[in-house]
Design a protein around this motif. Structure first.
Motif, PDB file in Angstrom:
ATOM      1  N   ARG A 332       2.706  -0.532  -7.982  1.00 14.33           N
ATOM      2  CA  ARG A 332       3.268  -0.083  -6.706  1.00 14.33           C
ATOM      3  C   ARG A 332       3.004  -1.162  -5.657  1.00 14.33           C
ATOM      4  O   ARG A 332       2.068  -1.974  -5.776  1.00 14.33           O
ATOM      5  N   MET A 333       3.826  -1.160  -4.624  1.00 14.33           N
ATOM      6  CA  MET A 333       3.712  -2.187  -3.588  1.00 14.33           C
ATOM      7  C   MET A 333       3.943  -1.557  -2.218  1.00 14.33           C
ATOM      8  O   MET A 333       4.864  -0.757  -2.035  1.00 14.33           O
ATOM      9  N   VAL A 334       3.098  -1.927  -1.269  1.00 15.22           N
ATOM     10  CA  VAL A 334       3.257  -1.538   0.132  1.00 15.22           C
ATOM     11  C   VAL A 334       3.679  -2.778   0.906  1.00 15.22           C
ATOM     12  O   VAL A 334       3.085  -3.860   0.751  1.00 15.22           O
ATOM     13  N   THR A 335       4.704  -2.623   1.744  1.00 15.09           N
ATOM     14  CA  THR A 335       5.274  -3.737   2.495  1.00 15.09           C
ATOM     15  C   THR A 335       5.292  -3.407   3.982  1.00 15.09           C
ATOM     16  O   THR A 335       5.705  -2.313   4.373  1.00 15.09           O
ATOM     17  N   VAL A 336       4.831  -4.350   4.791  1.00 14.40           N
ATOM     18  CA  VAL A 336       4.879  -4.223   6.251  1.00 14.40           C
ATOM     19  C   VAL A 336       5.470  -5.518   6.795  1.00 14.40           C
ATOM     20  O   VAL A 336       5.057  -6.613   6.383  1.00 14.40           O
ATOM     21  N   GLY A 337       6.441  -5.391   7.700  1.00 10.38           N
ATOM     22  CA  GLY A 337       7.052  -6.611   8.200  1.00 10.38           C
ATOM     23  C   GLY A 337       7.765  -6.434   9.516  1.00 10.38           C
ATOM     24  O   GLY A 337       7.823  -5.338  10.088  1.00 10.38           O
ATOM     25  N   LEU A 338       8.325  -7.540   9.999  1.00 10.23           N
ATOM     26  CA  LEU A 338       9.044  -7.566  11.261  1.00 10.23           C
ATOM     27  C   LEU A 338      10.230  -8.508  11.121  1.00 10.23           C
ATOM     28  O   LEU A 338      10.096  -9.649  10.676  1.00 10.23           O
ATOM     29  N   LYS A 339      11.407  -7.995  11.505  1.00 10.05           N
ATOM     30  CA  LYS A 339      12.624  -8.805  11.534  1.00 10.05           C
ATOM     31  C   LYS A 339      13.002  -9.062  12.984  1.00 10.05           C
ATOM     32  O   LYS A 339      13.157  -8.119  13.766  1.00 10.05           O
ATOM     33  N   TYR A 340      13.150 -10.323  13.337  1.00 11.96           N
ATOM     34  CA  TYR A 340      13.493 -10.723  14.698  1.00 11.96           C
ATOM     35  C   TYR A 340      14.912 -11.283  14.682  1.00 11.96           C
ATOM     36  O   TYR A 340      15.160 -12.373  14.173  1.00 11.96           O
ATOM     37  N   SER A 347      18.231 -14.456  11.638  1.00  2.49           N
ATOM     38  CA  SER A 347      17.020 -13.657  11.876  1.00  2.49           C
ATOM     39  C   SER A 347      15.813 -14.380  11.311  1.00  2.49           C
ATOM     40  O   SER A 347      15.913 -15.151  10.352  1.00  2.49           O
ATOM     41  N   LEU A 348      14.664 -14.100  11.908  1.00  2.00           N
ATOM     42  CA  LEU A 348      13.379 -14.595  11.442  1.00  2.00           C
ATOM     43  C   LEU A 348      12.562 -13.386  10.999  1.00  2.00           C
ATOM     44  O   LEU A 348      12.487 -12.380  11.712  1.00  2.00           O
ATOM     45  N   LYS A 349      11.939 -13.475   9.811  1.00  2.00           N
ATOM     46  CA  LYS A 349      11.172 -12.355   9.275  1.00  2.00           C
ATOM     47  C   LYS A 349       9.772 -12.807   8.889  1.00  2.00           C
ATOM     48  O   LYS A 349       9.597 -13.914   8.357  1.00  2.00           O
ATOM     49  N   VAL A 350       8.796 -11.937   9.152  1.00  2.00           N
ATOM     50  CA  VAL A 350       7.438 -12.130   8.647  1.00  2.00           C
ATOM     51  C   VAL A 350       7.079 -10.857   7.882  1.00  2.00           C
ATOM     52  O   VAL A 350       7.448  -9.747   8.287  1.00  2.00           O
ATOM     53  N   GLN A 351       6.356 -11.022   6.772  1.00  2.00           N
ATOM     54  CA  GLN A 351       6.113  -9.863   5.907  1.00  2.00           C
ATOM     55  C   GLN A 351       4.780  -9.991   5.177  1.00  2.00           C
ATOM     56  O   GLN A 351       4.392 -11.085   4.743  1.00  2.00           O
ATOM     57  N   TYR A 352       4.121  -8.844   5.029  1.00  2.00           N
ATOM     58  CA  TYR A 352       2.900  -8.734   4.242  1.00  2.00           C
ATOM     59  C   TYR A 352       3.150  -7.736   3.119  1.00  2.00           C
ATOM     60  O   TYR A 352       3.665  -6.633   3.354  1.00  2.00           O
ATOM     61  N   ASP A 353       2.799  -8.125   1.891  1.00  2.00           N
ATOM     62  CA  ASP A 353       2.969  -7.266   0.722  1.00  2.00           C
ATOM     63  C   ASP A 353       1.634  -7.104   0.006  1.00  2.00           C
ATOM     64  O   ASP A 353       0.913  -8.093  -0.196  1.00  2.00           O
ATOM     65  N   ASP A 354       1.361  -5.868  -0.386  1.00  2.00           N
ATOM     66  CA  ASP A 354       0.152  -5.563  -1.161  1.00  2.00           C
ATOM     67  C   ASP A 354       0.605  -4.954  -2.491  1.00  2.00           C
ATOM     68  O   ASP A 354       1.102  -3.831  -2.533  1.00  2.00           O
ATOM     69  N   PHE A 355       0.459  -5.715  -3.567  1.00  2.00           N
ATOM     70  CA  PHE A 355       0.913  -5.309  -4.899  1.00  2.00           C
ATOM     71  C   PHE A 355      -0.295  -4.831  -5.703  1.00  2.00           C
ATOM     72  O   PHE A 355      -1.272  -5.573  -5.869  1.00  2.00           O
ATOM     73  N   GLN A 356      -0.222  -3.599  -6.205  1.00  2.00           N
ATOM     74  CA  GLN A 356      -1.306  -3.010  -6.978  1.00  2.00           C
ATOM     75  C   GLN A 356      -0.808  -2.699  -8.388  1.00  2.00           C
ATOM     76  O   GLN A 356       0.142  -1.940  -8.562  1.00  2.00           O
TER      77      GLN A 356
END
Length: 384
Positions: A332-340, A347-356
């Protein structure tokens, strides 16, 4: 696009790797890299006559050494405004973003979650007939499609085979870099329905799955008849000089059924996305793959923060050669990010992913091929 892992557990190679494309096996490690996901795509559309158009899309990916591939090459003939036929090569309508998988600007994330959008075949060569119609304030699009597709030298099969995943040839020793997959007799249907704030899609198709590879044998030769091997000869070709191919087995030839349900709910300030797939292999293991993603996006004129979760699971339902049954591979993976959205077409995007990875089923079997990893990535997407 650039990214790096920022933590996690080493996989069997000893490296912390975060897979972002299971098919091409593109991945990041603990140093900044632009290669895994950088991509250039060109799309062209030509009107040949009043009712006939041609569409082509060329894609070059860093994960594939920027070797250009023709993803789309098809003709569209319109019998009327609401009935048309597409002939040629195009994307299979498997996922909600199937038509836009290579257009990063079209979706909120840096990439669609790899543990959902992971099948080794996403295009096909064939025909699609589409009928559009309306029922009150709902717009519908119903399509049926047939075709086939073959992918050769699939990178992911090399990678995961060495970590305990994928099939092993029923005879001989696998030669790296030669795994091929064919989906033949593809036949399916897709229904899209939308109104002012809801967009839904249902998809189904069936295909016959085949995977083969070149194999080699090692012949042990006793030259003097004393029962001791004096020479080992490697044999890769048949007497006629053709490569020796792996044989068929219940793990390499079987029917595949794909069921999909996806959509979006668009509120004033929030969009909710979902995508659910259920894939059935009629293989020796009776493999089942329930997979889903959920994403919530806050809609501002310029800024779009988002949070999402995706999960993939393999269930083995048949006890093939005493291997056992039960839940197997799981992650499973949790994703948090921002699209500008700083420009109408960029667009510019930054993203953090946590893969378990939760696939360790010891003492039965260790299905945790991927291992835990965390990724930080930045993407610049634009269309022109």
């Amino acid at each position: 696009m650039v990214g790096k892992t920022i933590g996690g557990d080493p996989d069997p190679t000893g490296a912390v790797e975060f897979p972002v494309d299971f098919y091409d096996y593109a991945f990041y490690q603990n140093e900044w890299s632009m290669e895994p996901e950088s991509m250039i795509a060109l799309q062209a559309r030509m009107d040949v006559m009043e009712n006939l158009t041609f569409t082509a899309q060329l894609v070059a990916k860093g994960a594939d050494d920027f070797s250009p591939d023709i993803d789309w090459l098809y003709a569209t003939y319109r019998f009327s405004d609401d009935l048309y036929l597409m002939l040629g090569r195009r994307n299979l309508p498997m996922y909600y973003f199937s038509e836009y998988m290579e257009v990063g600007f079209a979706y909120p994330w840096v990439r669609p979650p790899a543990n959902l959008y992971w099948w080794e075949i996403t295009q096909f060569n064939g025909a699609t007939l589409v009928k559009d119609f309306m029922v009150e304030d709902w717009n519908f699009s119903l399509s049926g499609f047939v075709g086939h597709e073959t992918q050769k030298n699939i990178k992911s099969h090399d990678f995961w085979r060495n970590r305990g995943g994928y099939y092993f040839p029923p005879e001989g020793t696998y030669i790296a870099g030669t795994a091929d997959v064919t989906w033949s007799k593809i036949m399916g249907a897709n229904l899209a329905a939308s109104n002012d704030w809801i967009d839904l899609r249902l998809s189904y198709f069936r295909t016959f799955y085949e995977t083969f590879a070149d194999v080699m044998f090692f012949d042990e030769i006793d030259l003097n008849g004393d029962g001791v091997t004096d020479q080992v000869v490697e044999r890769r070709t048949n007497p006629d000089g053709t490569p020796i191919r792996s044989g068929a087995s219940p793990l390499t030839e079987f029917d595949l059924d794909f069921f999909g349900a996806s959509g979006s709910f668009n509120f004033t300030h929030v969009t909710l996305l979902f995508d659910y797939n259920y894939v059935m292999y009629d293989d020796g293991y009776g493999s089942r793959f329930p997979t889903y993603l959920l994403t919530a996006i806050y809609n501002h004129d310029v800024w779009q923060p988002y949070i999402g979760m995706s999960q993939a699971l393999l269930k083995i339902t048949e006890d093939y050669q005493g291997f056992g049954t039960g839940e197997a591979e799981e992650h499973r993976m949790v994703t948090v990010g921002l699209k500008y959205n700083f420009h109408p077409n960029a667009s510019l995007k930054v993203q953090y992913d946590d893969f378990q990875d939760s696939g360790d089923r010891l003492p039965w079997y260790d299905f945790s091929y991927h291992n835990d990893a965390r990724l930080f990535s930045v993407a610049l997407d634009f269309v022109f």
